[in-house]
Scaffold this motif. Sequence first.
Motif, PDB file in Angstrom:
ATOM      1  N   GLN A   1       3.482   8.700   4.179  1.00 54.86           N
ATOM      2  CA  GLN A   1       3.728   9.210   5.525  1.00 54.86           C
ATOM      3  C   GLN A   1       5.215   9.471   5.750  1.00 54.86           C
ATOM      4  O   GLN A   1       5.602  10.519   6.296  1.00 54.86           O
TER       5      GLN A   1
ATOM      6  N   GLU B   1       0.852  -1.186   0.000  1.00 52.85           N
ATOM      7  CA  GLU B   1       0.000   0.000   0.000  1.00 52.85           C
ATOM      8  C   GLU B   1       0.886   1.232   0.000  1.00 52.85           C
ATOM      9  O   GLU B   1       2.046   1.188   0.429  1.00 52.85           O
TER      10      GLU B   1
ATOM     11  N   THR C   1       4.001  14.252  -3.052  1.00 55.17           N
ATOM     12  CA  THR C   1       4.566  14.427  -1.716  1.00 55.17           C
ATOM     13  C   THR C   1       5.835  15.264  -1.722  1.00 55.17           C
ATOM     14  O   THR C   1       6.040  16.100  -0.836  1.00 55.17           O
TER      15      THR C   1
ATOM     16  N   ALA D   1       0.204   4.270   1.519  1.00 57.19           N
ATOM     17  CA  ALA D   1       0.089   5.172   2.667  1.00 57.19           C
ATOM     18  C   ALA D   1       1.370   5.241   3.511  1.00 57.19           C
ATOM     19  O   ALA D   1       1.787   6.341   3.892  1.00 57.19           O
TER      20      ALA D   1
END
Length: 422
Positions: free
Chosen positions: A214, A208, A265, A210
């Motif tokens: 982060q 994944e 990001t 995420a």
Amino acid sequence: MNHFHYRDGRLFVEDKALADIAAEVGTPFYCYASATLARHYDVFAAAIADNGLDAAICFAVKANASLAVIRTLAQRGCGADVVSEGELRLALRAGVPAERIVFSGVGKTGRELSFALVSGIRQINVESLPELESLNALAVRMGRRAPVAVRVNPDVDAHTHAKISTGAAEHKFGIAWDSALAVCRHADELPGIDFRGLAVHIGSQLTELAPFAQAFAKVRDLTLALREAGVPVSHLDLGGGLGVPYAPGEEPPSPAAYAAMVRETLGGLGCALMFEPGRMLVGNAGVLVAKVIYVKETGTKTFVIVDAAMNDLIRPSMYSAHHEVIPVAEPAPDAEIAPVDVVGPICETGDTFGRAMLLPPLAAGDLVAFGTAGAYGAVMSSSYNGRPLVPEVLVKGSQSCVTRRRPDYEDMLALETLPNWL
């Protein structure tokens, strides 16, 4: 995607039948598809380019240390991420230019760091303050400046197997997050250090996006804080970790989705990026081919005993990992499927490739292929139980080459020496 497929009832790798390779080199053996290696690299590189990222791709040699595999990727422009002098020498021998090599790892010795500096590699990822001080002293003595990125530990749960998760506070990797700013400022002041920027890698086989997002968001914040403090940050090494499918139905994020997340990001920082894919490039490019020795029936189970073992492919024993078992002779469409345990000959219950695997009937002499074995397969093998390391074969079209031969027992015994008092 891979290039292993049935043709006329036989399993082929590109245009070469696996049964023909088995007849030539014996079993077990590893086999890699050049076309899969090339395609996976090209797809990843295209995803990076399509998202407008200024980036270098450096193959994580720890995933597959075959000289031929490294050369295949290097010829497409791929660099190398290494974690030892041995891997560095392999990358150089395979034709990877030194300026495309990055050296990672928590325990680099003085000898290894010296060789890296002499070789003129692109970057050394420093993982502790003692390593930074040692590298600085060494570089000063050698009259050089070491190109350095400081690997930070963002304290992020990668949501992967505990043994391959590397980005949490309790792990041995990187500089603790609350110390990172101070260590980077110190690195920028040292005379033997050419501070380039930051490195991060939170684990392997991530399925994944995420956790990546982060961790990268924290790297962005640190980059801005360093610049605010007057410390230039020009390079960001984002590591690897993107997962691959090991079983039908598994769908890890695509390289395109990953690259888009990186752009969202970290875009706009003006940093040169580095990626270190390993498993993603080579996992589905390889299989381990083995022969059935016996089929053993007990009161409760059927065991298919093959001539490959946990010393040849340790992932099922170490990580409880799943590898598809594919008959090399195509089963009939109406073949009866039944649960069997696929095991090796080593005298440990852990020498099990899979339990209750649904397979068509198999008999002694039949060949099977363990899928997605191109990453962390041959490179983690051993001669446990006095078993020779298995050959590695690279295929391109209808051509095949044994790129690592099987040692004979005299080769193995030649490494041993008896003391003169025995």
